[in-house]
Every structure is written in structure tokens, then in C-alpha cells.
Design a protein around this motif. Structure first.
Motif, short mmCIF file in Angstrom:
data_model
loop_
_atom_site.label_atom_id
_atom_site.label_comp_id
_atom_site.label_asym_id
_atom_site.label_seq_id
_atom_site.Cartn_x
_atom_site.Cartn_y
_atom_site.Cartn_z
N ASP A 1 17.19 32.24 -48.06
CA ASP A 1 15.76 31.93 -47.98
C ASP A 1 15.31 30.96 -49.06
O ASP A 1 14.37 30.20 -48.87
CB ASP A 1 14.93 33.21 -48.07
CG ASP A 1 15.03 34.05 -46.82
OD1 ASP A 1 15.32 33.50 -45.74
OD2 ASP A 1 14.81 35.27 -46.91
N ARG A 2 15.97 30.97 -50.19
CA ARG A 2 15.53 30.11 -51.29
C ARG A 2 16.54 29.01 -51.63
O ARG A 2 16.19 27.86 -51.69
CB ARG A 2 15.25 30.94 -52.53
CG ARG A 2 14.10 31.89 -52.33
CD ARG A 2 13.55 32.30 -53.66
NE ARG A 2 12.40 33.15 -53.47
CZ ARG A 2 11.15 32.74 -53.63
NH1 ARG A 2 10.92 31.50 -53.97
NH2 ARG A 2 10.16 33.55 -53.45
N ARG B 1 12.92 25.86 -42.07
CA ARG B 1 13.96 26.27 -43.01
C ARG B 1 15.27 26.37 -42.24
O ARG B 1 15.31 26.86 -41.12
CB ARG B 1 13.64 27.61 -43.64
CG ARG B 1 12.42 27.58 -44.52
CD ARG B 1 12.14 28.97 -45.07
NE ARG B 1 10.91 28.95 -45.81
CZ ARG B 1 10.83 28.99 -47.13
NH1 ARG B 1 11.93 29.05 -47.84
NH2 ARG B 1 9.66 28.98 -47.74
#
Length: 91
Positions: A31-32, A11
Motif C-alpha cells: 500500500d505504501r 495504485r
């Protein structure tokens, strides 16, 4: 002997450009989802190009006038286990 291959997900954490005597310029990724928006010709595509350059996809990168003086791009990546690795490439 067979080895089991386990795929790991990376990520994006941040992309930052740094240079001696220059304030760091950074984009932090959530995070998303991270949405980068703005008017035309404000650097949105340049962020994308910096990521590709840091990964080694591009051999060179064109720096806008605002990027003069920056020397390195740092790309922070987080693996599934939480370990953060930073790729650094000269501009």
C-alpha cells in the motif's frame, strides 16, 4: 453547464505474467512502498518495463529467456474507492 472534474489516484496492486502450462510469475505491491532489489541481471528492470508495456506506453517488450512461454501480462490497479481493475495485454 460546468462539470467538476475529480482526479482519482490509481495504485499498483500487482503485475503478473501468465501462460498455458506455466506457473504465474507475480510481483505484489504494498500500500505504501515496494522495494525491488537484487543482483545485476535478475529482472528488476523487466518488472518496470512490464508495467509500462501493460499501460500501453511501449509497443513491444523484449522477453528474457525465462519469459519464454508466457503469453499475457496482467496489471492490477486499485482506484481511490477501492475498486480493482486489471489491465491485460498479450506479450
Amino acid at each position: 453547464m460546468c462539470r467538476k472534474i475529480v482526479a482519482s489516484r490509481l495504485r499498483l496492486v500487482h503485475v503478473t505474467v501468465v501462460g498455458k502450462g506455466m506457473p504465474p510469475a507475480s510481483v505484489e505491491f504494498g500500500d505504501r512502498l515496494t522495494v525491488i532489489h537484487g543482483a545485476s541481471d535478475t529482472g528488476k528492470s523487466h518488472v518496470f518495463n512490464l508495467i509500462g508495456y501493460a499501460f500501453g506506453i511501449a509497443q513491444t517488450i523484449d522477453l528474457p529467456d525465462e519469459g519464454k512461454g508466457y503469453q499475457h501480462v496482467h496489471l492490477g490497479l486499485r482506484a481511490d474507492g477501492g475498486r480493482v481493475v486489471t489491465l491485460i495485454r498479450d506479450l
